[in-house]
Design an enzyme around this catalytic site. Structure first.
Site, PDB file in Angstrom:
ATOM      1  N   HIS A   1      29.586  50.671 -23.368  1.00 34.88           N
ATOM      2  CA  HIS A   1      29.805  49.867 -22.165  1.00 34.88           C
ATOM      3  C   HIS A   1      29.463  48.396 -22.403  1.00 34.88           C
ATOM      4  O   HIS A   1      30.254  47.501 -22.097  1.00 34.88           O
ATOM      5  CB  HIS A   1      28.952  50.448 -21.033  1.00 34.88           C
ATOM      6  CG  HIS A   1      29.066  49.696 -19.758  1.00 34.88           C
ATOM      7  ND1 HIS A   1      28.152  48.748 -19.370  1.00 34.88           N
ATOM      8  CD2 HIS A   1      30.016  49.718 -18.797  1.00 34.88           C
ATOM      9  CE1 HIS A   1      28.522  48.248 -18.204  1.00 34.88           C
ATOM     10  NE2 HIS A   1      29.659  48.824 -17.835  1.00 34.88           N
TER      11      HIS A   1
ATOM     12  N   ARG B   1      35.801   5.099 -21.181  1.00 35.28           N
ATOM     13  CA  ARG B   1      34.965   4.367 -20.219  1.00 35.28           C
ATOM     14  C   ARG B   1      34.171   3.305 -20.977  1.00 35.28           C
ATOM     15  O   ARG B   1      33.499   3.640 -21.952  1.00 35.28           O
ATOM     16  CB  ARG B   1      33.988   5.320 -19.536  1.00 35.28           C
ATOM     17  CG  ARG B   1      34.638   6.466 -18.809  1.00 35.28           C
ATOM     18  CD  ARG B   1      33.533   7.385 -18.269  1.00 35.28           C
ATOM     19  NE  ARG B   1      34.081   8.540 -17.594  1.00 35.28           N
ATOM     20  CZ  ARG B   1      34.369   9.691 -18.187  1.00 35.28           C
ATOM     21  NH1 ARG B   1      34.171   9.830 -19.487  1.00 35.28           N
ATOM     22  NH2 ARG B   1      34.847  10.689 -17.498  1.00 35.28           N
TER      23      ARG B   1
ATOM     24  N   ARG C   1      45.511  52.611 -23.320  1.00 34.67           N
ATOM     25  CA  ARG C   1      45.704  51.428 -22.461  1.00 34.67           C
ATOM     26  C   ARG C   1      45.633  50.205 -23.339  1.00 34.67           C
ATOM     27  O   ARG C   1      45.173  50.290 -24.490  1.00 34.67           O
ATOM     28  CB  ARG C   1      44.625  51.368 -21.382  1.00 34.67           C
ATOM     29  CG  ARG C   1      43.242  51.224 -21.961  1.00 34.67           C
ATOM     30  CD  ARG C   1      42.164  51.189 -20.895  1.00 34.67           C
ATOM     31  NE  ARG C   1      40.868  51.464 -21.511  1.00 34.67           N
ATOM     32  CZ  ARG C   1      39.936  52.240 -20.985  1.00 34.67           C
ATOM     33  NH1 ARG C   1      40.115  52.805 -19.818  1.00 34.67           N
ATOM     34  NH2 ARG C   1      38.794  52.431 -21.606  1.00 34.67           N
TER      35      ARG C   1
ATOM     36  N   CYS D   1      43.089  11.861 -15.076  1.00 40.13           N
ATOM     37  CA  CYS D   1      41.985  11.762 -16.026  1.00 40.13           C
ATOM     38  C   CYS D   1      40.668  12.236 -15.428  1.00 40.13           C
ATOM     39  O   CYS D   1      39.618  12.066 -16.010  1.00 40.13           O
ATOM     40  CB  CYS D   1      41.854  10.351 -16.584  1.00 40.13           C
ATOM     41  SG  CYS D   1      41.439   9.133 -15.348  1.00 40.13           S
TER      42      CYS D   1
ATOM     43  N   GLU E   1      42.544   6.301  -7.345  1.00 36.74           N
ATOM     44  CA  GLU E   1      41.371   7.057  -6.904  1.00 36.74           C
ATOM     45  C   GLU E   1      40.929   6.659  -5.510  1.00 36.74           C
ATOM     46  O   GLU E   1      39.879   7.081  -5.049  1.00 36.74           O
ATOM     47  CB  GLU E   1      40.235   6.912  -7.921  1.00 36.74           C
ATOM     48  CG  GLU E   1      39.952   5.488  -8.312  1.00 36.74           C
ATOM     49  CD  GLU E   1      38.954   5.355  -9.446  1.00 36.74           C
ATOM     50  OE1 GLU E   1      38.210   6.307  -9.707  1.00 36.74           O
ATOM     51  OE2 GLU E   1      38.933   4.284 -10.066  1.00 36.74           O
TER      52      GLU E   1
ATOM     53  N   GLY F   1      42.317   9.435 -10.837  1.00 37.82           N
ATOM     54  CA  GLY F   1      40.905   9.759 -11.051  1.00 37.82           C
ATOM     55  C   GLY F   1      40.555  10.756  -9.965  1.00 37.82           C
ATOM     56  O   GLY F   1      40.146  10.394  -8.862  1.00 37.82           O
ATOM     57  N   THR F   2      40.755  12.034 -10.281  1.00 36.80           N
ATOM     58  CA  THR F   2      40.712  13.037  -9.203  1.00 36.80           C
ATOM     59  C   THR F   2      39.310  13.281  -8.660  1.00 36.80           C
ATOM     60  O   THR F   2      39.159  13.791  -7.558  1.00 36.80           O
ATOM     61  CB  THR F   2      41.308  14.373  -9.692  1.00 36.80           C
ATOM     62  OG1 THR F   2      40.744  14.681 -10.973  1.00 36.80           O
ATOM     63  CG2 THR F   2      42.806  14.283  -9.807  1.00 36.80           C
ATOM     64  N   ASN F   3      38.302  12.902  -9.424  1.00 36.15           N
ATOM     65  CA  ASN F   3      36.942  13.077  -8.924  1.00 36.15           C
ATOM     66  C   ASN F   3      36.685  12.139  -7.740  1.00 36.15           C
ATOM     67  O   ASN F   3      36.352  12.576  -6.637  1.00 36.15           O
ATOM     68  CB  ASN F   3      35.957  12.822 -10.066  1.00 36.15           C
ATOM     69  CG  ASN F   3      34.575  13.355  -9.739  1.00 36.15           C
ATOM     70  OD1 ASN F   3      34.420  14.201  -8.856  1.00 36.15           O
ATOM     71  ND2 ASN F   3      33.580  12.849 -10.443  1.00 36.15           N
ATOM     72  N   ASP F   4      36.885  10.845  -7.982  1.00 35.78           N
ATOM     73  CA  ASP F   4      36.692   9.882  -6.893  1.00 35.78           C
ATOM     74  C   ASP F   4      37.698  10.108  -5.772  1.00 35.78           C
ATOM     75  O   ASP F   4      37.370   9.955  -4.595  1.00 35.78           O
ATOM     76  CB  ASP F   4      36.823   8.445  -7.414  1.00 35.78           C
ATOM     77  CG  ASP F   4      35.477   7.909  -7.882  1.00 35.78           C
ATOM     78  OD1 ASP F   4      34.450   8.374  -7.350  1.00 35.78           O
ATOM     79  OD2 ASP F   4      35.454   7.041  -8.775  1.00 35.78           O
TER      80      ASP F   4
ATOM     81  N   ARG G   1      40.073  63.381 -13.306  1.00 35.01           N
ATOM     82  CA  ARG G   1      39.807  61.997 -13.726  1.00 35.01           C
ATOM     83  C   ARG G   1      40.405  61.009 -12.742  1.00 35.01           C
ATOM     84  O   ARG G   1      41.444  61.280 -12.154  1.00 35.01           O
ATOM     85  CB  ARG G   1      40.429  61.765 -15.119  1.00 35.01           C
ATOM     86  CG  ARG G   1      40.265  62.936 -16.056  1.00 35.01           C
ATOM     87  CD  ARG G   1      41.117  62.814 -17.305  1.00 35.01           C
ATOM     88  NE  ARG G   1      40.741  61.677 -18.143  1.00 35.01           N
ATOM     89  CZ  ARG G   1      41.417  61.308 -19.214  1.00 35.01           C
ATOM     90  NH1 ARG G   1      42.514  61.983 -19.570  1.00 35.01           N
ATOM     91  NH2 ARG G   1      41.044  60.275 -19.922  1.00 35.01           N
TER      92      ARG G   1
HETATM   93  P1  ADP Z   1      37.119  56.704 -17.919  1.00 33.91           P
HETATM   94  O1  ADP Z   1      38.234  56.297 -17.052  1.00 33.91           O
HETATM   95  O2  ADP Z   1      35.792  56.293 -17.401  1.00 33.91           O
HETATM   96  O3  ADP Z   1      37.364  56.344 -19.355  1.00 33.91           O
HETATM   97  P2  ADP Z   1      38.101  59.342 -18.431  1.00 33.91           P
HETATM   98  O4  ADP Z   1      38.786  59.951 -17.282  1.00 33.91           O
HETATM   99  O5  ADP Z   1      38.960  58.717 -19.455  1.00 33.91           O
HETATM  100  O6  ADP Z   1      37.045  58.318 -17.875  1.00 33.91           O
HETATM  101  O7  ADP Z   1      37.204  60.417 -19.125  1.00 33.91           O
HETATM  102  C1  ADP Z   1      36.246  60.082 -20.076  1.00 33.91           C
HETATM  103  C2  ADP Z   1      36.327  60.994 -21.278  1.00 33.91           C
HETATM  104  O8  ADP Z   1      36.244  62.364 -20.919  1.00 33.91           O
HETATM  105  C3  ADP Z   1      37.638  60.892 -22.018  1.00 33.91           C
HETATM  106  O9  ADP Z   1      37.644  59.823 -22.904  1.00 33.91           O
HETATM  107  C4  ADP Z   1      37.664  62.200 -22.784  1.00 33.91           C
HETATM  108  O10 ADP Z   1      36.955  62.079 -23.973  1.00 33.91           O
HETATM  109  C5  ADP Z   1      36.948  63.121 -21.839  1.00 33.91           C
HETATM  110  N1  ADP Z   1      37.972  63.952 -21.190  1.00 33.91           N
HETATM  111  C6  ADP Z   1      38.636  63.714 -20.050  1.00 33.91           C
HETATM  112  N2  ADP Z   1      39.550  64.664 -19.803  1.00 33.91           N
HETATM  113  C7  ADP Z   1      39.465  65.532 -20.823  1.00 33.91           C
HETATM  114  C8  ADP Z   1      40.159  66.750 -21.160  1.00 33.91           C
HETATM  115  N3  ADP Z   1      41.121  67.225 -20.411  1.00 33.91           N
HETATM  116  N4  ADP Z   1      39.804  67.379 -22.309  1.00 33.91           N
HETATM  117  C9  ADP Z   1      38.838  66.880 -23.093  1.00 33.91           C
HETATM  118  N5  ADP Z   1      38.148  65.764 -22.834  1.00 33.91           N
HETATM  119  C10 ADP Z   1      38.462  65.089 -21.710  1.00 33.91           C
HETATM  120 MG    MG Z   2      38.765  56.918 -20.420  1.00 27.97          MG
HETATM  121 MG    MG Z   3      36.340   6.746 -10.666  1.00 26.16          MG
END
Ligand code: ADP
Ligand code: MG
Ligand code: MG
Length: 756
Positions: free
Chosen positions: A354, A460, A239, A703, A616, A637-640, A82
């Protein structure tokens, strides 16, 4: 420095392990169920880019350790490879699952390293302003857990809080008998996390518990990827989660109340883009039109626009008006199209697809997984039931409810609600800059006050003259053929202006309003259409100017037609007499010398009235000391002032060469949008310094439109400006950013980046 790190080594250096890698190490440390693995570092990436070599010895040693740990023999071990960059770029780089033999394990690492330079990764970094230094990636090698092992296996994505509303409960999706990528790609629409709870209550409870552990550790809402193998939960990623503006505000405020973070941290976490998104439009609640269909409410806000199916067409059409990008699902290759569109509609994919994640982060409306939709990319149309909607047709999508409508529905503006009010209250306690609004009508003023403006920084008076009666009367004044007619017109104007000011003062209810005396050149009020009367025609010709922007306007009109300014000053006094708590200040535009200021001040009979000037012209900045000791206040008057500093006429340059200059990098930013710190900014700083030397208490505002621009607000704060004044809808943003500027100054280290 080592190039390969086992998760159990405990090294959490993001610059070496990337975010995914570092967070996997953290989760391992927290004793969470993470399949074992190791990270080939960003240092190794850099070396690979230079030499084409991987640190083979270290990789082999790590693989051996992994095999021992798993109790598997060489060849039996399955891993994933990954990517793991220092900035998270969801779905932008390669991930390979189910990798078996060692030679394959190695080519996959190379593939992951190469994917850092893929076209879509480069495009993503460009759109999100991610610098090239952050372009590298580490590679994570991790033992596979099988989400497709049996019926009690599966994979899912969860947020520790609802990323749309911010509500504090687990939110997510689960796909039984599946491996990770199936969910993220939107290829299969997963089921709600609630179904997971019913199917595998113990694994669900474990996920919930882990969510709390992670939030307590990171003090942030987490976006978690997990897999269940034979009813046992495994953590694969965590994350900081992307969220809508509404969720950002609620989560920040809630976390303060839960004792996880301070009010200062909450203020630094919500971004101006979050507020921008939050102050998004909604479908008018009184709407009675029935939706065409309903999908998932993936990213809040409503949008209307023309249907497009093609990404390139989205970019092209968006230049002429709003478009809604309609796709079966979106992929990272569609980023430019999503960026250009005002909204996205997909027929497949869930709330963690996505399309949902990207639009939410961009603050765009999105409805996804509208499964009744049959998108036919070939025919460039979609159908719902029997209805055909062709490319170019107008639709409305409501990402707050998931509804999709035919036609462009009326949308209504946003309002401030509970949590936002609370957050902005904290902002008010922390900021030093005052926040006023540019508003011309009682209605705008009331809106500005609802949004927290302390008063009006620029009113104005031109707008008043554009009302039909006023316009006719000022024309009478300009075209009068005798002094008698002229003063008759003035008497009428004074009454009309007085009545207008009364309404304005009432709307302000004691708050200050800075009234700018007439700025426009007089010929602007005369008819543009063909005029037959030869007398009027010659008067128009007489007033016509080659370059009206630099001509007979502003205080120059007030000096040469003193009765006009006198009329306005008297009308203000009349209105003040009628509204007991009126708090009006008078501002003179286009000043170049203190002599002009003294000239106009003579017309003001009330000795307590405050008369300030608009800064301005370049000369006014150079004469800020003498002006500063005579004026009651300054307002840039930052525009002018930008036009004057560049010798640019805004309308002309923005139409002609400015885009080219920006494209070629000759100018970095449009100076009319964000203050030109090195040029106009220098002028402002110089003027502020010399004015304050002459008059330490002088109130100095801004302004121009820059008053509502986040980057400019930081500059104004640091330059010692007293207040900014911006359009009512930018007032909440200005309040927040002004607080951030103050906190930044107090402690630059407090800044927490939200994206990991
Ligand atoms: P991205 O960064 O695009 O999210 P990842 O590296 O997280 O990609 O991988 C996407 C998915 O693949 C993960 O969410 C997980 O579900 C699956 N995956 C990745 N590594 C493993 C693993 N070791 N075992 C099972 N599933 C995995
Ligand atoms: Mg992921
Ligand atoms: Mg003006």
């Amino acid at each position: 420095m080592p190039k390969v790190y086992l998760f159990t080594d405990g090294n959490e250096d993001r610059l070496q392990l990337g975010n995914k890698g570092a967070n996997l190490v953290t989760m391992t440390k927290l004793n969470l169920p993470v399949p074992p693995g190791f990270v080939v570092s960003l240092g190794a990436f850099a070396e690979y880019k230079r030499t084409g070599q991987l640190p083979m010895k270290e990789i082999e040693a790590a693989l051996k350790a992994l095999q021992r740990r798993m109790g598997k023999r060489l060849g039996d071990l399955m891993v994933s490879v990954r990517s793991s960059g220092p900035v998270s770029m969801p779905g932008m780089m390669d991930t390979v699952l189910n990798v078996k033999n060692e030679g394959h394990i190695i080519s996959c690492i190379k593939a992951v390293f190469e994917s850092a330079d893929s076209a879509r990764a480069v495009e993503y970094r460009r759109i999100n302003n991610i610098p090239a230094e952050m372009a590298g990636t580490a590679a994570v090698i991790q033992a596979m857990v099988m989400g497709n092992a049996d019926q009690r296996s599966g994979t899912g994505v969860a947020f520790t809080r609802n990323p749309n509303t911010g509500e504090n409960s687990l939110f997510g999706e689960y796909l039984p008998v599946a491996q990770g990528e199936d969910v993220v790609s939107g290829r299969r629409t997963p089921m709600n996390i609630e179904a997971f709870r019913q199917q595998l209550p113990e694994a669900y409870a474990e996920l919930n518990r882990i969510g709390h552990v992670l939030e307590n550790h990171y003090k942030e809402m987490q976006d978690i990827e997990f897999t269940v193998e034979r009813a046992t939960l495994y953590m694969l990623q965590t994350r900081s989660g992307k969220r809508s503006g509404q969720a950002a505000v609620k989560i920040a405020v809630d976390m303060v109340k839960e004792g996880l973070i301070s009010t200062e941290q909450a203020l630094m976490r919500v971004t101006h883009t979050d507020l921008d998104a939050l102050l998004h439009k909604r479908v008018d609640p009184s709407n009675t039109i029935k939706p065409l269909t309903k999908g998932l409410n993936a990213a809040p806000g409503a949008a209307t626009g023309k249907v497009v199916f093609d990404v390139r067409e989205a970019v092209e059409w968006a230049q002429r008006g709003p478009v809604i990008l309609v796709r079966p699902e979106t992929s990272p290759d569609d980023i430019v199209g999503i960026h250009a569109a005002t909204g996205v509609l997909t027929s497949r994919g869930g709330l963690t697809s996505h399309a949902a994640i990207v639009t939410r982060a961009m603050g765009k409306a999105c409805v996804c997984g509208a499964s009744e939709l049959n998108v036919d990319l070939g025919a460039q149309q979609f159908t719902v039931g029997g209805r055909v909607v062709k490319r170019g047709a107008e639709i409305t999508i409501d990402g707050t409810t998931g509804n999709v409508y035919l036609g462009a529905l009326p949308l209504v503006e946003a309002a401030i609600y509970g949590e936002l009010d609370e957050l902005l209250g904290w902002a008010d306690q922390n900021r030093r800059l005052g926040v006023m609004a540019n508003a011309d009508t009682p209605e705008m003023i009331r809106q500005a006050i609802r949004f927290g403006a302390e008063g009006v920084g620029l009113l104005r008076t031109e707008r008043q003259f554009n009302e039909p009666d006023e316009l006719a009367t000022i024309r009478e004044f300009i075209l009068a053929d005798s002094p008698v007619h002229r003063s008759e017109a003035l008497v009428k104007l004074r009454k009309m202006q007085r009545n207008d000011f009364v309404e304005i003062f009432k709307a302000l209810d004691g708050r200050p309003v800075i009234i700018r005396l007439l700025d426009l050149p007089l010929h602007e009020f005369l008819p543009h259409e063909a005029v037959h009367d030869p007398g009027i025609r010659s008067r128009i010709e007489e007033l016509q100017e080659v370059n009206p922007m630099m001509g007979h306007r502003g205080v120059r009109v007030g000096v040469t037609y003193p009765e006009l300014y006198q009329m306005q000053i008297d009308a203000i006094a009349d209105a003040k007499a009628a509204v007991s708590n009126a708090n009006a200040l008078i501002m003179i535009p286009q000043i170049i010398t203190v002599q002009e200021l003294l000239w106009v001040k003579k017309m003001v009979k009330d000795p307590s009235a405050k008369v300030g000037i608009m800064m301005e012209t370049v000369r006014a900045c150079m004469r800020a000391d003498s002006l500063g000791s005579t004026a009651a206040f300054f307002s840039f008057g930052t525009n002018d002032l930008t036009q004057a500093t560049y010798s640019f006429s805004r309308e002309d340059v923005e139409k002609k060469f400015l885009p080219y200059y920006l494209d070629q990098g000759i100018l970095m930013d449009n100076p009319f949008e964000t203050i030109d710190v090195n040029g106009v900014g220098k002028l402002i700083e110089t003027a502020v310094k010399s004015a304050r030397k002459a008059n330490p208490d002088l109130s100095i505002g801004v302004c121009g439109e820059h008053g509502g621009d986040p980057r400019s607000i930081h500059f104004f704060h640091n330059a010692g400006i007293s207040y900014v004044s911006c359009s009512p809808f930018r007032v909440p943003i200005a309040r927040l950013v002004a607080a951030q500027a103050a906190l930044d100054e107090k402690d630059r280290l407090i800044r927490l980046t939200r994206d990991d």
